[in-house]
Design an enzyme around this catalytic site. Structure first.
Site, mmCIF file in Angstrom:
data_model
loop_
_atom_site.group_PDB
_atom_site.id
_atom_site.type_symbol
_atom_site.label_atom_id
_atom_site.label_comp_id
_atom_site.label_asym_id
_atom_site.label_seq_id
_atom_site.Cartn_x
_atom_site.Cartn_y
_atom_site.Cartn_z
ATOM 1 C CG HIS A 100 -5.690 -2.402 0.545
ATOM 2 N ND1 HIS A 100 -5.119 -1.848 -0.587
ATOM 3 C CD2 HIS A 100 -4.969 -1.931 1.601
ATOM 4 C CE1 HIS A 100 -4.108 -1.073 -0.230
ATOM 5 N NE2 HIS A 100 -3.989 -1.110 1.082
ATOM 6 C CG ASP A 153 -7.000 -2.266 -3.256
ATOM 7 O OD1 ASP A 153 -7.572 -1.524 -2.440
ATOM 8 O OD2 ASP A 153 -5.785 -2.548 -3.193
ATOM 9 C CB SER A 191 -0.953 -0.037 1.200
ATOM 10 O OG SER A 191 -1.961 0.920 1.085
#
Length: 348
Positions: A269, A239, A122
């Site tokens: 995610h 996501d 991320s």
């Protein structure tokens, strides 16, 4: 100014003298985590966590790598987890990159001959890519899990991005949005664990870190065609926290000879914390990808960051792993295609 108590306690109230940590250039204590193999390490792997979370959440990935005698290490970013600093606030994104290099340099000094891999998730993927822009020769290979590269064109219009940057310069800690725990994973246990974790930041995202992250993403998009190092991209096509379009764009524009993009259809995610059949494939893919690039595991040396290759000579491997919503118990269908996509024109 760092958020430091007089007795130098961690956010959980433990003195840093009892915790593994490094002290960054601003005098802030950063909590460190080390997963050591049972035998002499043959490689180093640095894990770079995402926004609002912490490094203790990566036991599964680390465990898969330590069984191959890799030494895995990580730290909580400033303002995250058990590290010091105002929660989820940073003056400049470069602080994260600076601290990452500090930790890497410490470990490379102890193990100068070992190859180094990096795994970023991320916002940690954003940090990892920017770090590779600066010192690509450090890394034998880089794994990017759901990296934050592209903004959502609906929720982050040019006007909203401009206003966020303006607000960040005036009221840096102004709340501008929040993360929905239900967007983390389709696995209810993972959502529950995330929601109840006291070291996960559960309040609103602040203006400055939001603006700094967007700036970091812009830097990445502007430099994608200069990427020549080996990488594995993993992303779920459902996501909602990091746009899958960013991973697709990086794969298309990067000049690397050794590059792989895996799209996990229907996944959210945090892929290593997805439904178990998906999570197992995700962790297994990371493990296999890194092991194959260990110098000792190949008849040839592990891929080095290479010079720009002629597009006609490049051959990319695209893997699309599909886990159908109708029957999650079935093995996911794997389609592997060797393709030579048309190289997109560079943006001005």
């Amino acid at each position: 100014m760092a958020e430091v108590t007089a007795s130098r306690l961690s956010p959980l109230g433990k003195p840093y003298s009892e915790l593994k940590h490094i002290v960054n250039a601003d005098g802030q204590n950063l909590y460190c985590k080390y997963w050591e193999p049972e035998e002499e390490p043959i490689a180093l792997v640095v894990l770079v966590h995402g926004m609002g979370e912490h490094c203790e959440r990566y036991d599964r990935i680390a465990g898969a790598l330590t069984k191959h005698n890799m030494l895995v290490f990580a730290h909580d970013h400033v303002g995250h987890g058990q590290s010091e600093g105002i929660r989820l606030d940073v003056k400049t994104f470069q602080v994260y990159i600076r601290d990452l290099f500090q930790h890497i340099d410490v470990m490379k000094k102890k193990h100068p001959k070992l190859p180094l891999f990096m795994v970023g998730h991320s916002m940690g993927g954003t940090i990892a890519i920017l770090a590779a822009f600066e010192r690509s020769s450090l890394f034998t290979g880089i794994v990017l899990s759901s990296p934050a590269i592209d903004v959502n064109p609906v929720t982050a219009t040019p006007f909203k991005v401009f206003m966020a940057k303006m607000v960040a310069s005036i009221i840096p800690q102004l709340p501008i949005g929040s993360l929905d725990p239900n967007d983390v994973s389709r696995n209810p246990e993972s959502v529950k664990s995330y929601s109840e974790d006291p070291l996960v930041y559960h309040s609103a995202i602040k203006a400055r870190i939001g603006a700094q992250t967007v700036k970091g993403m812009e830097r990445i998009r502007n430099g994608l065609s200069d990427i020549r190092w080996p990488f594995l991209l993993q992303h779920g096509d459902e996501d909602k926290m990091a746009e899958v379009s960013g991973s697709r764009l990086m794969y298309e524009k990067a000049a690397s000879k050794d590059k792989t993009l895996t799209i996990y259809e229907g996944s959210y995610h945090e892929l290593d914390k997805e439904l178990e059949e998906v999570a197992a494939k995700v962790v297994g893919e990371i493990e296999e990808w890194i092991v194959k690039r260990l110098p000792s595991q190949n008849s040839q040396e592990a891929p080095e960051p290479e010079a720009a290759a002629d597009d006609k000579d490049r051959k990319e491997d695209v893997e699309v792993i599909t886990a159908t919503a109708e029957d999650r118990k079935e093995e996911a269908e794997v389609n592997t295609e060797d393709v030579q996509p048309e190289v997109p024109a560079e943006s001005s």
